[in-house]
Enzyme design. Structure first.
Site, PDB file in Angstrom:
ATOM      1  N   GLU A 112      44.281  38.855  52.179  1.00  0.00           N
ATOM      2  CA  GLU A 112      44.894  38.248  51.001  1.00  0.00           C
ATOM      3  C   GLU A 112      45.269  39.317  49.981  1.00  0.00           C
ATOM      4  OE1 GLU A 112      41.587  34.609  51.325  1.00  0.00           O
ATOM      5  OE2 GLU A 112      41.657  35.915  49.561  1.00  0.00           O
TER       6      GLU A 112
ATOM      7  N   LYS B  11      45.056  41.230  46.759  1.00  0.00           N
ATOM      8  CA  LYS B  11      44.087  41.414  45.669  1.00  0.00           C
ATOM      9  C   LYS B  11      44.904  41.541  44.393  1.00  0.00           C
ATOM     10  CE  LYS B  11      39.973  43.781  44.132  1.00  0.00           C
ATOM     11  NZ  LYS B  11      40.275  43.397  42.746  1.00  0.00           N
TER      12      LYS B  11
ATOM     13  N   ARG C 190      39.795  36.391  37.422  1.00  0.00           N
ATOM     14  CA  ARG C 190      39.128  35.409  38.287  1.00  0.00           C
ATOM     15  C   ARG C 190      38.923  34.116  37.506  1.00  0.00           C
ATOM     16  NH1 ARG C 190      35.423  36.797  42.613  1.00  0.00           N
ATOM     17  NH2 ARG C 190      35.040  34.916  43.843  1.00  0.00           N
TER      18      ARG C 190
ATOM     19  N   ARG D 167      35.007  34.548  35.456  1.00  0.00           N
ATOM     20  CA  ARG D 167      34.027  35.037  36.430  1.00  0.00           C
ATOM     21  C   ARG D 167      32.644  35.180  35.811  1.00  0.00           C
ATOM     22  NH1 ARG D 167      35.192  40.117  39.328  1.00  0.00           N
ATOM     23  NH2 ARG D 167      32.966  40.239  39.623  1.00  0.00           N
TER      24      ARG D 167
ATOM     25  N   PHE E  92      42.211  30.868  46.354  1.00  0.00           N
ATOM     26  CA  PHE E  92      41.886  31.417  47.672  1.00  0.00           C
ATOM     27  C   PHE E  92      40.666  30.764  48.305  1.00  0.00           C
ATOM     28  CE2 PHE E  92      40.374  34.596  44.479  1.00  0.00           C
ATOM     29  CZ  PHE E  92      39.008  34.383  44.600  1.00  0.00           C
TER      30      PHE E  92
ATOM     31  N   ARG F 297      27.226  39.947  46.482  1.00  0.00           N
ATOM     32  CA  ARG F 297      28.239  40.892  46.937  1.00  0.00           C
ATOM     33  C   ARG F 297      27.908  41.238  48.383  1.00  0.00           C
ATOM     34  NH1 ARG F 297      31.638  43.920  43.940  1.00  0.00           N
ATOM     35  NH2 ARG F 297      30.396  43.654  42.040  1.00  0.00           N
TER      36      ARG F 297
ATOM     37  N   LYS G 208      37.057  44.588  49.947  1.00  0.00           N
ATOM     38  CA  LYS G 208      38.266  44.865  49.168  1.00  0.00           C
ATOM     39  C   LYS G 208      38.772  46.263  49.509  1.00  0.00           C
ATOM     40  CE  LYS G 208      35.396  45.937  45.101  1.00  0.00           C
ATOM     41  NZ  LYS G 208      35.113  45.574  43.699  1.00  0.00           N
TER      42      LYS G 208
END
Length: 510
Positions: free
Chosen positions: A210, A212, A217, A232, A296, A367, A373
């Site tokens: 996807e 970035k 966010r 976020r 997403f 995470r 990423k």
């Protein structure tokens, strides 16, 4: 009845050791002694937080107070919590003076060590997102429950005090009662950096690749016509983004929770500067600058929680209701195909790509390595620890930034370098004013800050260094931008800094 001095002593023990096991044992020992009404505030104080958010007391007020310290500890956790609630409720004419008087009374009852702790707590200097992992392990140990049960409850509640209260009161049964609740934000899943696109593809197999995006966010909650939108950091911004609220109300569903990005675009469809997008979230936001959403993930749809389903199933649900607002993406196991969308993302003005395993569950607040990423250059999100007064053209401005990485074991940020590169005149003026509002102390050339501002840094790599306590130093670091959408708990860890290698094109192997 637990005294504040017990919290202060435990906090000092935690700060004094590098051993994660010792930190957990110290915190768990105190948590197990707290009475039912003390668990919430006691947990918050140990984490360096205030249960209800800021108490409306600034550093100017705190630094102006200098009452004589009490000789013996007498303040209880419950009394301090009640006093902080009272501070928060003061309003109207003369509120500043009344807060100062109440605060002076509280500090006069505190010992010298307690005074220092309270000033740092109220000033935000004790807030350490890195301590969350240690706190969760300690809650599990104190309650005699599985750490995974505590972590999941925290993911869904987003609140350490509530998680601790449930664990210590009702064990795993009560922890299991936490559910995704439409209208209550949950902590977003985060990605780990990959050095190259090939590395990410090799690790994950069939993936969603996807864009970035260079946006902010957002997490969207809808129940009927009731819509809430969060950042976020779980701050609600619903009233600032009416165009997003209207769009979400138009989706063909009864209830939904979506994860995504939003950003402002120029006339050619390219992203406008990140600061312009973030400017829409403030009190004086320019409503003529429209935001566009790109989703997403779908975490809930029409009464069904989807968190534990694989990503491929969540994407199917997303396609059912928000196909026109999907982030650009391809599903593939082919590295050449993935490289094409990487190039497309950069050409469109975005940061790179996200590579996500189609088998991944949504690990809220964590995470993991099932989301990676990939960017064409190295960037790190670091905490600003201090700044030095500039020379020459920068004279009169706070310029050279002291940068710290997050300690994964719950200690204070670890310094990894300094830089003034990349700072525009506008940023210099802004940070000179802003830093002095967040000042804790200063010496001849340096102003030290509450460690809460996050800045995105571009660098060529890192090198081994004995100059800084983490054993590494940034190479050719420059400021890209401040990240008001992130808090210190979202900063990169010292381990992430150590993993950075020298410059290379991110889409290449090797």
């Amino acid at each position: 009845m637990v005294l504040l001095s017990d919290v202060v002593r435990t906090s000092a023990e935690v700060s004094a050791t590098r051993s994660r096991k010792s930190k957990v044992a110290a915190i768990a020992g105190l948590l197990s002694r707290l009475g039912e009404a003390e668990v919430g505030p006691g947990t918050a104080f140990l984490a360096g937080e205030l249960r209800g958010g800021r108490a409306g007391v600034g550093w100017a007020t705190l630094s102006a107070l200098d009452p004589a310290a009490a000789g013996e500890p007498s303040l209880t956790v419950a009394e301090v919590d009640a006093a902080i609630d009272a501070l928060r409720e003061i309003g109207g004419a003369g509120s500043g003076q009344r807060r100062a008087e109440l605060l002076a009374d509280l500090l006069a009852r505190a010992t010298a060590a307690e005074q220092e702790f309270l000033v740092r707590l109220l000033g935000g200097e004790l807030r350490q997102g890195a301590l969350e992992g240690v706190m969760l392990e300690a809650i599990a140990a104190a309650a005699g429950v599985r750490p995974d049960a505590v972590r999941r409850a925290f993911m869904l509640s987003g609140r350490l005090p509530a998680t601790a209260e449930a664990a210590l009161r009702g064990g795993e049964e009560e922890l299991g009662g936490f559910r995704l609740e439409v209208g209550r934000p949950l902590r977003p899943m985060l990605a780990s950096p990959a050095e190259t696109l090939d590395e990410a593809m090799t690790e994950l197999g069939e993936v969603s690749v996807e864009y970035k995006m260079d946006g902010a966010r957002i997490q969207v909650h809808r129940d009927g016509d009731d819509v809430h939108i969060y950042t976020r950091t779980l701050r609600e911004i619903t009233r600032h983004v009416p165009e997003l609220v209207e769009l979400v109300r138009g989706l063909d569903c009864r209830s939904i929770v979506l994860d995504g990005e939003t950003l402002a675009l120029d006339d050619s469809g390219r992203p406008r500067p990140f600061q312009e997008t973030m400017g829409r979230f403030g009190a004086q936001s320019p409503r003529d600058l429209l935001l566009h959403p790109y989703f997403f993930d779908c975490l809930h749809l029409d009464g069904r929680d989807l968190l534990d389903l694989p990503l491929r199933d969540r994407l199917t649900a997303l396609e059912e209701v928000a196909a026109d607002h999907r982030i650009p993406a391809v599903l593939t196991a082919d590295a050449e195909h993935a490289s094409g969308i990487f190039d497309d993302a950069l050409e469109a003005g975005h940061e790179g790509v996200m590579v996500k395993s189609l088998d991944s569950a949504y690990a809220a607040g964590r995470r993991g390595r099932t989301w990676r990423k990939v960017k064409p250059s190295h960037t790190l999100d670091l905490v600003v620890l201090a700044a030095e007064w500039g020379h020459g053209r920068r004279s009169g401005y706070l310029s050279n930034l002291h940068l710290g990485a997050r300690d994964p074991d719950g200690g204070p940020p670890i310094m990894v370098g300094k830089t003034f590169k990349g700072l525009t005149d506008e940023l210099l003026a802004w940070q000179t004013e802003e830093f002095q509002r967040r000042e804790t102390h200063r010496d001849d050339w340096t102003v030290h800050l509450v460690p809460e501002l996050v800045v995105e840094i571009e660098l060529d790599g890192v090198q081994t260094s004995t100059r800084y306590p983490g054993g590494v130093a940034l190479r050719f670091a420059r400021v890209l931008r401040y990240r008001p959408d992130k808090d210190a708990a979202s900063a990169d860890t010292i381990d992430a800094v150590r993993e950075v290698r020298g410059p290379q094109r991110a889409a290449e192997g090797g």
